[in-house]
Scaffold this motif. Structure first.
Motif, mmCIF file in Angstrom:
data_model
loop_
_atom_site.group_PDB
_atom_site.id
_atom_site.type_symbol
_atom_site.label_atom_id
_atom_site.label_comp_id
_atom_site.label_asym_id
_atom_site.label_seq_id
_atom_site.Cartn_x
_atom_site.Cartn_y
_atom_site.Cartn_z
ATOM 1 N N VAL A 46 -2.898 -7.855 -4.750
ATOM 2 C CA VAL A 46 -4.007 -8.588 -5.384
ATOM 3 C C VAL A 46 -5.321 -8.297 -4.650
ATOM 4 C CG1 VAL A 46 -2.581 -10.439 -6.333
ATOM 5 C CG2 VAL A 46 -3.426 -10.625 -3.980
ATOM 6 N N ARG A 47 -5.440 -7.093 -4.110
ATOM 7 C CA ARG A 47 -6.554 -6.741 -3.220
ATOM 8 C C ARG A 47 -7.933 -6.993 -3.818
ATOM 9 N NH1 ARG A 47 -3.452 -2.740 -4.870
ATOM 10 N NH2 ARG A 47 -4.303 -1.222 -6.346
ATOM 11 N N ASP A 48 -8.077 -6.789 -5.138
ATOM 12 C CA ASP A 48 -9.390 -6.966 -5.768
ATOM 13 C C ASP A 48 -9.673 -8.421 -6.140
ATOM 14 O OD1 ASP A 48 -10.130 -4.235 -5.699
ATOM 15 O OD2 ASP A 48 -8.828 -3.833 -7.407
ATOM 16 N N MET A 49 -8.672 -9.279 -6.068
ATOM 17 C CA MET A 49 -8.854 -10.683 -6.474
ATOM 18 C C MET A 49 -9.246 -11.586 -5.307
ATOM 19 S SD MET A 49 -5.525 -11.283 -8.905
ATOM 20 C CE MET A 49 -4.961 -10.042 -10.068
ATOM 21 N N VAL A 50 -9.150 -11.077 -4.084
ATOM 22 C CA VAL A 50 -9.326 -11.954 -2.929
ATOM 23 C C VAL A 50 -10.492 -11.535 -2.044
ATOM 24 C CG1 VAL A 50 -6.947 -12.765 -2.869
ATOM 25 C CG2 VAL A 50 -7.529 -10.638 -1.712
#
Length: 424
Positions: free
Chosen positions: A333-337
Motif C-alpha cells: 500500500v506504498r502509495d496510500m500511506v
C-alpha cells in the motif's frame, strides 16, 4: 600478470569472507555502461533496500532541473528545520543558513550528507514528499519497475526499495543524460570551511581506473555500492548490495570490474533492460540488521505518540515478527500511506507487539484496510479516539515508570564553606 594475481587474491579473500557468512552475499551486477551488455549478475532483479544509493535519483532530478534552467548551480538554498534534523552523515548546517546548489550536490554525492538531500529536495519541489513523487515519476519513465522512493536520502523506510538491475539502469542514465555532472561522482573530497571531507567511496583510492559513483549503508540493507571504472575507452558499472562491510563492498566491486574488463565485449549477451525484476511488493526484501548491526534490537515506537487515523496489521509475539509483517504490508500500500508514520507498537495492558501505521486521514485508513480485506488479510482501522485512548494510557504508564525529568535532574552544586555536618 599483476592484474590477474591481484584479481585471484581478492577473489580468495572475498570467497572466504562470504563462505563464513553466506547470508551476507547480496545481489550483484556488472554491465557495460554504454551498451548495457550484462557481463555477470546474481539475483539482480531481487528487491533490496537502497540506503544512500537513493541519492543517485536525488541527483538525477536536480540535474534535470539544472538542464532546464529551472535551477542554477550558484543558486542559494535555505536549510530548513527538517533538513537540519536529519541524522548523520550530515554537514550539520543550522536552520536558516544557506548553501549553493553546487556545494549541496558535492556534499550529497561525495560525503553522502543526509541533510543536503533534504535541502536539495525542498529547494527543488517545496517539500520532500513532492520531490519523492518526482523521483518515482522519473523511476517509472526510466523503466525501474522494482523501485519506489519515500524520501530523498535513503534513510530506512520499509516502502523504499529497489533492485541491482534498477540501480544499474539509473547509473547508466546519469552518465548518459548528464555527462557534464559526472565529475561529482569521482571527486576525491569536498571542502567546507576548514573541513575537508573525503569521498566515502574508498574504491576511488584503491583502484586506479575507478571513477565513481556512490556508496550506501543502513543496517537493514548492509553495505551497498554503485561503482564505475574506465579502461581502454570502455566504462563498466558494478552494483554490490548487502556486503558485510565497507572494505568488503569495495573489494567485491574491484574484483567484479577487473573480471569484467578481462572479458571482451559479447554482442549477443543480454542487456540490462532484459533482466526481469520481481514484481514490486511481491517479496519483502531481506533485512540485514541482525547480521550487520549485531545486537541492535527491533525499534519499538512509543504508544504515546499515536495520532490521527491509522491501521493495525495485527499483534505478534515478537517485535521482529511484527516488523517483518509491517514491512511486507507497507510495500503493498506504498502509495496510500504518504506522510504517515509506521512502526512496531506495544499497547499498554495488551500482550504482543502491533504492526501499525498512524497519522493518516480517514479515507486513507479505510482504503488501506479495504485493500487487505479483499486479499483476506487482517487489517483494523484505528480511529483518532482509539489512538488518543492508547496514547493517554501509555503516557500514564510512562509517568509511573519514570519520574518527571525535572525531579530526576539534581540542582547544580555550589561551592560551600566548611559547615558542621547535618543529620540526615
Amino acid at each position: 600478470m599483476a592484474a590477474r594475481l591481484r584479481l585471484k587474491a581478492i577473489s580468495l579473500i572475498i570467497a572466504g569472507s562470504l563462505a563464513a557468512t553466506p547470508a551476507l552475499a547480496g545481489p550483484s551486477l556488472v554491465f557495460d555502461a554504454a551498451t548495457g551488455e550484462v557481463i555477470s549478475q546474481d539475483r539482480a532483479g531481487e528487491p533490496w533496500y537502497p540506503a544512500s544509493l537513493t541519492k543517485l535519483m536525488t541527483a538525477y532530478v536536480v540535474f534535470e532541473k539544472l538542464k532546464r534552467g529551472e535551477m542554477q548551480l550558484d543558486q542559494k538554498l535555505t536549510v530548513s528545520e527538517l533538513a537540519s534534523s536529519q541524522p548523520a552523515s550530515k554537514v550539520g548546517m543550522r536552520p536558516g543558513s544557506t548553501i549553493s546548489v553546487d556545494l549541496a550536490l558535492q556534499m550529497l554525492l561525495v560525503y553522502s550528507a543526509n541533510d543536503m538531500a533534504y535541502v536539495l529536495a525542498e529547494g527543488t519541489s517545496g517539500t520532500y514528499t513532492e520531490f519523492a513523487k518526482r523521483m518515482n515519476a522519473e523511476a517509472k519513465r526510466l523503466g525501474m519497475t522494482a523501485t519506489h522512493y519515500a524520501n530523498p536520502n535513503g534513510l530506512f523506510d520499509p516502502r523504499q526499495v529497489t533492485s541491482a538491475r534498477d540501480i544499474g539502469v539509473l547509473a547508466a542514465a546519469l552518465l548518459r543524460d548528464y555527462p557534464e555532472h559526472a565529475h561529482y561522482f569521482s571527486q576525491a573530497a569536498v571542502t567546507l570551511g576548514k573541513r575537508q571531507l573525503r569521498n566515502r567511496n574508498s574504491l576511488l583510492r584503491q583502484m586506479k581506473t575507478a571513477d565513481g559513483m556512490k556508496t550506501g549503508f543502513v543496517c537493514n540493507s548492509g553495505y551497498n555500492l554503485t561503482a564505475s571504472a574506465s579502461e581502454n575507452g570502455r566504462k563498466l558499472i558494478a552494483i554490490v548490495l548487502g556486503a558485510p562491510g565497507g572494505k568488503a563492498r569495495a573489494d567485491l566491486a574491484e574484483m567484479m570490474l577487473t573480471a569484467g574488463f578481462a572479458k571482451p565485449p559479447q554482442p549477443q549477451q543480454i542487456r540490462i533492460g532484459q533482466i526481469a525484476n520481481m514484481e514490486l511488493g511481491s517479496v519483502v526484501p531481506a533485512d540485514m540488521t541482525s547480521a550487520i548491526c549485531k545486537g541492535k534490537p527491533t525499534a519499538v515506537a512509543k504508544a504515546s505518540t499515536l495520532t490521527g487515523w491509522g491501521v493495525s496489521f495485527g499483534s505478534y509475539d515478537k517485535p521482529e515478527t511484527a516488523d517483518m509483517a509491517l514491512r511486507g504490508r507497507l510495500l503493498g500500500v506504498r502509495d496510500m500511506v504518504d506522510n504517515s508514520v509506521n512502526g512496531v507498537v506495544r499497547v499498554p495492558g495488551a500482550n504482543g507487539f502491533n504492526a501499525m501505521v498512524w497519522n493518516l486521514d480517514q479515507s486513507a485508513s479505510l482504503s488501506v484496510c479495504s485493500t487487505f480485506r479483499k486479499q483476506n488479510g487482517y487489517c483494523e482501522v484505528m480511529t483518532p479516539e482509539s489512538f488518543a485512548s492508547i496514547a493517554a494510557l501509555a503516557r500514564a504508564t510512562e509517568e509511573r515508570i519514570q519520574p518527571a525529568a525535572a525531579q530526576e535532574t539534581p540542582a547544580p552544586k555550589k561551592k560551600k564553606k566548611v559547615q558542621k555536618k547535618k543529620s540526615p
